[in-house]
Design a protein around this motif. Structure first.
Motif, mmCIF file in Angstrom:
data_model
loop_
_atom_site.group_PDB
_atom_site.id
_atom_site.type_symbol
_atom_site.label_atom_id
_atom_site.label_comp_id
_atom_site.label_asym_id
_atom_site.label_seq_id
_atom_site.Cartn_x
_atom_site.Cartn_y
_atom_site.Cartn_z
ATOM 1 N N GLU A 17 61.854 43.845 50.939
ATOM 2 C CA GLU A 17 60.464 44.126 51.270
ATOM 3 C C GLU A 17 60.212 45.618 51.086
ATOM 4 O O GLU A 17 61.074 46.437 51.397
ATOM 5 C CB GLU A 17 60.161 43.729 52.715
ATOM 6 C CG GLU A 17 60.323 42.259 52.984
ATOM 7 C CD GLU A 17 60.090 41.909 54.437
ATOM 8 O OE1 GLU A 17 60.244 42.783 55.307
ATOM 9 O OE2 GLU A 17 59.751 40.748 54.696
ATOM 10 N N GLU A 18 59.025 45.948 50.592
ATOM 11 C CA GLU A 18 58.651 47.334 50.342
ATOM 12 C C GLU A 18 57.581 47.775 51.331
ATOM 13 O O GLU A 18 56.616 47.055 51.577
ATOM 14 C CB GLU A 18 58.109 47.459 48.917
ATOM 15 C CG GLU A 18 57.555 48.824 48.605
ATOM 16 C CD GLU A 18 56.775 48.837 47.305
ATOM 17 O OE1 GLU A 18 57.058 49.696 46.472
ATOM 18 O OE2 GLU A 18 55.884 47.983 47.134
ATOM 19 N N TYR A 19 57.781 48.950 51.909
ATOM 20 C CA TYR A 19 56.801 49.567 52.802
ATOM 21 C C TYR A 19 56.368 50.887 52.191
ATOM 22 O O TYR A 19 57.208 51.711 51.834
ATOM 23 C CB TYR A 19 57.410 49.836 54.179
ATOM 24 C CG TYR A 19 57.789 48.580 54.933
ATOM 25 C CD1 TYR A 19 56.911 48.018 55.848
ATOM 26 C CD2 TYR A 19 59.014 47.964 54.725
ATOM 27 C CE1 TYR A 19 57.247 46.865 56.544
ATOM 28 C CE2 TYR A 19 59.360 46.813 55.415
ATOM 29 C CZ TYR A 19 58.478 46.277 56.321
ATOM 30 O OH TYR A 19 58.813 45.134 56.997
ATOM 31 N N VAL A 20 55.043 51.082 52.075
ATOM 32 C CA VAL A 20 54.536 52.350 51.548
ATOM 33 C C VAL A 20 54.625 53.413 52.630
ATOM 34 O O VAL A 20 55.044 54.535 52.387
ATOM 35 C CB VAL A 20 53.097 52.195 51.023
ATOM 36 C CG1 VAL A 20 52.551 53.536 50.558
ATOM 37 C CG2 VAL A 20 53.051 51.182 49.892
ATOM 38 N N ASN A 21 54.248 53.039 53.871
ATOM 39 C CA ASN A 21 54.428 53.917 55.026
ATOM 40 C C ASN A 21 55.744 53.531 55.685
ATOM 41 O O ASN A 21 56.141 52.368 55.629
ATOM 42 C CB ASN A 21 53.284 53.744 56.025
ATOM 43 C CG ASN A 21 51.949 54.132 55.423
ATOM 44 O OD1 ASN A 21 51.844 55.129 54.726
ATOM 45 N ND2 ASN A 21 50.933 53.317 55.665
ATOM 46 N N PRO A 22 56.434 54.463 56.315
ATOM 47 C CA PRO A 22 57.684 54.107 56.997
ATOM 48 C C PRO A 22 57.443 52.970 57.988
ATOM 49 O O PRO A 22 56.414 52.935 58.668
ATOM 50 C CB PRO A 22 58.086 55.390 57.726
ATOM 51 C CG PRO A 22 57.378 56.481 57.003
ATOM 52 C CD PRO A 22 56.117 55.874 56.454
ATOM 53 N N PRO A 23 58.384 52.006 58.083
ATOM 54 C CA PRO A 23 58.186 50.856 58.966
ATOM 55 C C PRO A 23 57.993 51.220 60.431
ATOM 56 O O PRO A 23 57.380 50.480 61.180
ATOM 57 C CB PRO A 23 59.474 50.051 58.801
ATOM 58 C CG PRO A 23 60.128 50.560 57.589
ATOM 59 C CD PRO A 23 59.602 51.935 57.339
#
Length: 103
Positions: free
Chosen positions: A61-67
């Motif tokens: 899974e990709e997060y643009v903002n830190p999780p």
């Protein structure tokens, strides 16, 4: 004429290589969080790496903002992903497995 050095092995580099391989082997199928140079964070299951430090993650899974940021976002599901080694800033491995839980 036989060369006596053909059968010799550099024991120092072999032991270092074995320790590194053991560590990587211990990470197999563990959840891993990778922070990249462009600010994205990828979370997935560690499947393999290569000599160029590229990492393959499954169920990624990709997060643009830190999780862990205040602004919550839905992750983008990538599935199987190859992360280029030169773009990796940091790696965190979740060494906890449910089978180690004390009941």
């Amino acid at each position: 004429m036989a060369d006596d050095n053909l059968g010799s092995v550099d024991t120092e580099s072999t032991s270092m290589n074995s320790e590194g391989r053991k560590k990587l082997h211990g990470w197999l199928n563990k959840r891993m969080k990778i922070c990249m140079t462009d600010g994205r964070t990828l979370i997935g299951t560690f499947l393999c790496t290569d000599k160029d430090r590229n990492v393959i993650l499954g169920s990624c899974e990709e997060y643009v903002n830190p999780p862990d940021s205040e602004e919550k976002e839905d992750p983008r599901v990538l599935g199987l992903a190859m992360v280029p080694g030169p773009h990796i800033v940091s790696i965190n491995v979740d060494l906890y497995t449910p089978s180690q839980a004390v009941v």
